[in-house]
Design a protein around this motif. Structure first.
Motif, PDB file in Angstrom:
ATOM      1  N   GLU A  29      23.441   3.473   8.106  1.00  0.00           N
ATOM      2  CA  GLU A  29      22.171   4.290   7.684  1.00  0.00           C
ATOM      3  C   GLU A  29      21.696   5.536   8.635  1.00  0.00           C
ATOM      4  O   GLU A  29      20.971   6.204   8.238  1.00  0.00           O
ATOM      5  CB  GLU A  29      20.790   3.218   7.687  1.00  0.00           C
ATOM      6  CG  GLU A  29      21.305   2.209   6.350  1.00  0.00           C
ATOM      7  CD  GLU A  29      20.196   1.002   6.552  1.00  0.00           C
ATOM      8  OE1 GLU A  29      19.317   1.086   7.259  1.00  0.00           O
ATOM      9  OE2 GLU A  29      20.391   0.040   5.836  1.00  0.00           O
ATOM     10  N   LYS A  32      22.689  10.504   7.435  1.00  0.00           N
ATOM     11  CA  LYS A  32      21.802  10.491   6.166  1.00  0.00           C
ATOM     12  C   LYS A  32      22.766  11.221   5.099  1.00  0.00           C
ATOM     13  O   LYS A  32      22.710  12.309   4.843  1.00  0.00           O
ATOM     14  CB  LYS A  32      20.692  11.242   6.341  1.00  0.00           C
ATOM     15  CG  LYS A  32      19.410  10.406   6.980  1.00  0.00           C
ATOM     16  CD  LYS A  32      19.362   9.133   6.574  1.00  0.00           C
ATOM     17  CE  LYS A  32      18.281   8.393   7.435  1.00  0.00           C
ATOM     18  NZ  LYS A  32      18.488   6.931   7.076  1.00  0.00           N
ATOM     19  N   ASP A  34      24.829   9.865   1.454  1.00  0.00           N
ATOM     20  CA  ASP A  34      25.171   8.582   0.546  1.00  0.00           C
ATOM     21  C   ASP A  34      26.437   8.807  -0.204  1.00  0.00           C
ATOM     22  O   ASP A  34      26.875   8.255  -1.131  1.00  0.00           O
ATOM     23  CB  ASP A  34      24.209   8.430  -0.438  1.00  0.00           C
ATOM     24  CG  ASP A  34      23.596   9.509  -1.266  1.00  0.00           C
ATOM     25  OD1 ASP A  34      24.069  10.600  -1.053  1.00  0.00           O
ATOM     26  OD2 ASP A  34      22.790   9.296  -2.202  1.00  0.00           O
ATOM     27  N   GLU A 128       8.718   1.433   6.017  1.00  0.00           N
ATOM     28  CA  GLU A 128      10.096   1.370   6.972  1.00  0.00           C
ATOM     29  C   GLU A 128      10.946   2.589   5.922  1.00  0.00           C
ATOM     30  O   GLU A 128      11.963   2.685   6.468  1.00  0.00           O
ATOM     31  CB  GLU A 128      10.558   0.049   6.924  1.00  0.00           C
ATOM     32  CG  GLU A 128      10.037  -1.073   7.657  1.00  0.00           C
ATOM     33  CD  GLU A 128      10.227  -0.704   9.002  1.00  0.00           C
ATOM     34  OE1 GLU A 128      11.327  -0.374   9.552  1.00  0.00           O
ATOM     35  OE2 GLU A 128       9.251  -0.717   9.774  1.00  0.00           O
ATOM     36  N   GLU A 129      10.369   2.966   4.992  1.00  0.00           N
ATOM     37  CA  GLU A 129      11.371   3.735   3.991  1.00  0.00           C
ATOM     38  C   GLU A 129      12.813   2.997   3.536  1.00  0.00           C
ATOM     39  O   GLU A 129      13.601   3.782   3.899  1.00  0.00           O
ATOM     40  CB  GLU A 129      11.385   5.183   4.652  1.00  0.00           C
ATOM     41  CG  GLU A 129      10.114   5.930   4.861  1.00  0.00           C
ATOM     42  CD  GLU A 129      10.140   7.190   5.177  1.00  0.00           C
ATOM     43  OE1 GLU A 129      11.007   7.803   5.747  1.00  0.00           O
ATOM     44  OE2 GLU A 129       8.931   7.902   5.576  1.00  0.00           O
ATOM     45  N   ARG A 130      12.303   1.899   3.131  1.00  0.00           N
ATOM     46  CA  ARG A 130      13.584   1.145   2.517  1.00  0.00           C
ATOM     47  C   ARG A 130      13.345   0.774   1.225  1.00  0.00           C
ATOM     48  O   ARG A 130      12.380   0.407   0.840  1.00  0.00           O
ATOM     49  CB  ARG A 130      13.883   0.035   3.648  1.00  0.00           C
ATOM     50  CG  ARG A 130      14.137   0.707   4.896  1.00  0.00           C
ATOM     51  CD  ARG A 130      14.501  -0.866   5.579  1.00  0.00           C
ATOM     52  NE  ARG A 130      15.182  -0.398   7.203  1.00  0.00           N
ATOM     53  CZ  ARG A 130      16.408  -0.386   7.223  1.00  0.00           C
ATOM     54  NH1 ARG A 130      17.199  -0.399   6.287  1.00  0.00           N
ATOM     55  NH2 ARG A 130      16.753  -0.136   8.393  1.00  0.00           N
ATOM     56  N   CYS A 131      14.600   0.815   0.505  1.00  0.00           N
ATOM     57  CA  CYS A 131      14.641   0.069  -0.565  1.00  0.00           C
ATOM     58  C   CYS A 131      15.849  -0.906  -0.635  1.00  0.00           C
ATOM     59  O   CYS A 131      17.070  -0.401  -0.459  1.00  0.00           O
ATOM     60  CB  CYS A 131      14.683   1.152  -1.696  1.00  0.00           C
ATOM     61  SG  CYS A 131      14.799   0.391  -3.608  1.00  0.00           S
ATOM     62  N   THR A 132      15.989  -1.934  -1.620  1.00  0.00           N
ATOM     63  CA  THR A 132      17.149  -2.730  -1.665  1.00  0.00           C
ATOM     64  C   THR A 132      18.286  -2.011  -2.570  1.00  0.00           C
ATOM     65  O   THR A 132      19.259  -2.723  -2.476  1.00  0.00           O
ATOM     66  CB  THR A 132      16.713  -4.200  -2.014  1.00  0.00           C
ATOM     67  OG1 THR A 132      16.133  -3.964  -3.160  1.00  0.00           O
ATOM     68  CG2 THR A 132      15.854  -4.905  -1.056  1.00  0.00           C
ATOM     69  N   LYS A 134      19.495   0.616  -1.623  1.00  0.00           N
ATOM     70  CA  LYS A 134      20.111   1.106  -0.320  1.00  0.00           C
ATOM     71  C   LYS A 134      20.157   2.801  -0.750  1.00  0.00           C
ATOM     72  O   LYS A 134      20.746   3.346   0.395  1.00  0.00           O
ATOM     73  CB  LYS A 134      21.367   0.741  -0.163  1.00  0.00           C
ATOM     74  CG  LYS A 134      21.494  -0.637   0.237  1.00  0.00           C
ATOM     75  CD  LYS A 134      21.013  -1.024   1.429  1.00  0.00           C
ATOM     76  CE  LYS A 134      22.000  -0.672   2.633  1.00  0.00           C
ATOM     77  NZ  LYS A 134      21.629  -0.947   3.991  1.00  0.00           N
ATOM     78  N   TRP A 136      17.801   5.151  -0.911  1.00  0.00           N
ATOM     79  CA  TRP A 136      16.906   5.823   0.319  1.00  0.00           C
ATOM     80  C   TRP A 136      17.165   5.738   1.614  1.00  0.00           C
ATOM     81  O   TRP A 136      17.259   6.554   2.395  1.00  0.00           O
ATOM     82  CB  TRP A 136      15.525   5.135  -0.159  1.00  0.00           C
ATOM     83  CG  TRP A 136      14.338   6.035   0.367  1.00  0.00           C
ATOM     84  CD1 TRP A 136      14.487   6.942   1.145  1.00  0.00           C
ATOM     85  CD2 TRP A 136      13.051   5.445   0.755  1.00  0.00           C
ATOM     86  NE1 TRP A 136      12.882   7.458   1.722  1.00  0.00           N
ATOM     87  CE2 TRP A 136      12.072   6.480   1.114  1.00  0.00           C
ATOM     88  CE3 TRP A 136      12.472   4.358   0.196  1.00  0.00           C
ATOM     89  CZ2 TRP A 136      10.645   6.420   1.248  1.00  0.00           C
ATOM     90  CZ3 TRP A 136      11.000   4.183   0.300  1.00  0.00           C
ATOM     91  CH2 TRP A 136      10.145   5.274   0.844  1.00  0.00           C
ATOM     92  N   ASP A 137      17.742   4.480   1.874  1.00  0.00           N
ATOM     93  CA  ASP A 137      17.961   4.230   3.280  1.00  0.00           C
ATOM     94  C   ASP A 137      19.267   4.731   3.633  1.00  0.00           C
ATOM     95  O   ASP A 137      19.464   5.352   4.840  1.00  0.00           O
ATOM     96  CB  ASP A 137      18.688   2.792   3.352  1.00  0.00           C
ATOM     97  CG  ASP A 137      17.384   1.966   2.909  1.00  0.00           C
ATOM     98  OD1 ASP A 137      16.851   2.165   1.886  1.00  0.00           O
ATOM     99  OD2 ASP A 137      17.463   0.734   3.439  1.00  0.00           O
ATOM    100  N   HIS A 162      13.574  12.544   4.572  1.00  0.00           N
ATOM    101  CA  HIS A 162      13.979  12.694   6.011  1.00  0.00           C
ATOM    102  C   HIS A 162      14.063  14.153   6.581  1.00  0.00           C
ATOM    103  O   HIS A 162      14.185  15.058   5.712  1.00  0.00           O
ATOM    104  CB  HIS A 162      15.497  12.035   6.134  1.00  0.00           C
ATOM    105  CG  HIS A 162      15.744  11.726   7.554  1.00  0.00           C
ATOM    106  ND1 HIS A 162      16.247  12.778   8.346  1.00  0.00           N
ATOM    107  CD2 HIS A 162      15.662  10.648   8.270  1.00  0.00           C
ATOM    108  CE1 HIS A 162      16.503  12.164   9.616  1.00  0.00           C
ATOM    109  NE2 HIS A 162      16.345  10.935   9.623  1.00  0.00           N
TER     110      HIS A 162
END
Length: 180
Positions: A29, A32, A34, A128-132, A134, A136-137, A162
């Protein structure tokens, strides 16, 4: 298992690869990005295609000139951009807004929300700026689940992008001047 149902051949092919090459859960992570492909090398190779056929000194001069012009043009281009984030990221946020599901949002605690659509449940931690999922992470750009939460919390999704996608970061990347 879902891939196996769709295509046994694809399942067998993926089974032979290390999971960190194709499973988001294993990706880092810190960087940045994906994108799973290495198209940057291909783009650079195409960019220097003409220069690659030259003698070493001429090749270096040609690539230096190309980079000098590119840096200058990118600096000028960025001067005209409105707002605080780069245009491609603004388009991506707009696309994510358009894809935002009409989900049932369940708040667990302040800015920690669950997005429950018909088939999956995603847990978001807005602090935390997280999503499961992934997305966003890994990318640093709020996914459509996060944007659904932004609507719920009345937060501008652009404020959660970010800083590497800011126009200021872009200008810093192209700030060095390559002298003729």
């Amino acid at each position: 298992e879902e891939i196996k149902v769709i295509s046994l051949e694809a399942y067998k092919w993926l089974e032979q690869l290390p999971p960190n090459t194709w499973v988001r859960g294993f990706q880092r992570e810190l960087v940045k990005c994906d994108i799973l492909l290495n198209n940057n090398c291909e783009v650079f190779n195409k960019y220097i295609l003409e220069a690659r056929e030259m003698h070493l000194r001429s090749m270096i001069d040609k690539i230096k000139t190309q980079l000098m012009v590119r840096f200058y043009n990118k600096r000028k281009e960025a001067e005209a951009w409105p707002g605080s984030i780069c245009p491609k990221i603004r388009k991506r946020i707009k696309k994510n807004i358009d894809q935002t599901p009409t989900s049932k949002l369940i708040g667990a605690r302040h800015r920690n929300i669950q997005d429950a659509n018909r088939t999956m449940t995603y847990n978001l931690d807005m602090n935390e700026e997280r999503c499961t999922c992934k997305r966003w992470d890994l990318s640093g750009v709020p996914c459509h689940h996060a944007i659904a939460c932004c609507r719920h919390e009345r937060i501008d999704p652009k404020s959660l992008v970010h800083s590497c996608y800011s126009i200021e970061a872009f200008k810093l990347a192209y700030k060095p001047i390559i002298k003729p």
